[in-house]
Design an enzyme around this catalytic site. Structure first.
Site, short mmCIF file in Angstrom:
data_model
loop_
_atom_site.label_atom_id
_atom_site.label_comp_id
_atom_site.label_asym_id
_atom_site.label_seq_id
_atom_site.Cartn_x
_atom_site.Cartn_y
_atom_site.Cartn_z
N SER A 95 0.87 -1.18 0.00
CA SER A 95 0.00 0.00 0.00
C SER A 95 0.91 1.23 0.00
CB SER A 95 -0.93 0.01 1.22
OG SER A 95 -0.18 0.14 2.42
N LEU A 109 -3.34 1.51 7.07
CA LEU A 109 -3.75 2.63 6.22
C LEU A 109 -3.12 2.56 4.84
CD1 LEU A 109 -3.62 5.65 8.69
CD2 LEU A 109 -5.60 4.26 8.03
N HIS A 120 3.62 -4.97 2.85
CA HIS A 120 3.10 -5.57 4.07
C HIS A 120 3.55 -7.01 4.24
CE1 HIS A 120 0.18 -2.37 5.15
NE2 HIS A 120 0.18 -2.15 3.85
N LEU A 122 5.21 -10.69 2.04
CA LEU A 122 5.62 -11.57 0.94
C LEU A 122 5.54 -12.97 1.49
CD1 LEU A 122 8.80 -11.34 -1.32
CD2 LEU A 122 8.08 -13.46 -0.28
N TYR A 166 16.39 -9.87 2.55
CA TYR A 166 16.00 -8.61 1.90
C TYR A 166 17.22 -7.81 1.45
CZ TYR A 166 11.17 -9.53 3.04
OH TYR A 166 9.90 -10.10 3.10
#
Length: 205
Positions: A95, A109, A120, A122, A166
């Site tokens: 988002s 939000l 948010h 994976l 990451y």
């Protein structure tokens, strides 16, 4: 033309030859491998994969079913699913966020005027793990974000043991995240995303 139709890496990738019937005529089959944005109709499949992937590790899911539906209704263009012959095997849900760092509000939000894409979650289906699918999906997602005119960077938060994964995807640690979930603490990470104009000149987006 929509952003999605202009992006070749979101179109189906045919990995197998079309099957033939005994009479020699081709019959319709689903693409062997397909990447596309998710829709609210995919929410249950998404949640089943997420629940299995996270509850055994942390005891909770980053997004509950109603939150998955919430984001797939508000900003489906910030999600990406990997489908094998029509079956969801991995996904990312994001988002928009409008601040430098994530806060507790970022968990629920979507800020339409934001330029940061908050990733948010994976997750990869258990039968498809240890095959590099998470890294491939993240690479495709970041390539997709580079063709969106509003995206400038990607943000996520993860536990310490996921930081090396990451980092291999190109993210850099910003330090401890102010967001907490129960007793869990997180590291916040960032990846720069170039804007649409740059990519249009340099990669055909």
């Amino acid at each position: 033309m929509s952003a999605l139709s202009a992006l070749p890496f979101l179109k189906p990738v045919q990995l197998r030859s079309p099957r033939s019937s005994p009479g020699g005529q081709r019959r319709h089959t689903l693409p062997a491998s397909e990447f596309r944005c998710l829709s609210p109709e995919d929410a249950i499949s998404v949640f089943e994969i997420e629940r299995e992937a996270f509850i055994s590790v942390s005891g909770d899911c980053p997004l509950h079913l109603d939150e998955i539906r919430h984001f797939l209704n508000l900003c489906p263009e910030l999600s990406l699913g990997w489908f094998e012959e029509g079956r969801l095997v991995a996904f990312i849900i994001g988002s928009l966020w409008d601040q430098d760092r994530l806060s507790q509000a970022a968990l629920t939000l979507h800020k339409p005027q934001g330029t940061a894409v908050h990733i948010h979650v994976l997750a990869v289906h258990r039968t498809f793990r240890q095959q590099g699918k998470g890294s491939i999906l993240m690479w495709r997602y970041l390539q997709y974000l580079r063709c969106l005119p509003f995206a400038r960077r990607a943000l996520l938060m993860c536990e310490d043991f996921l930081v090396p994964f990451y980092q291999k995807c190109g993210f850099k640690a910003l330090g401890p995240c102010e967001v907490t979930v129960g007793e869990l603490a997180f590291i916040e990470m960032q990846h720069p995303v170039r804007g649409h104009a740059f990519m249009r000149r340099n990669s055909g987006c």
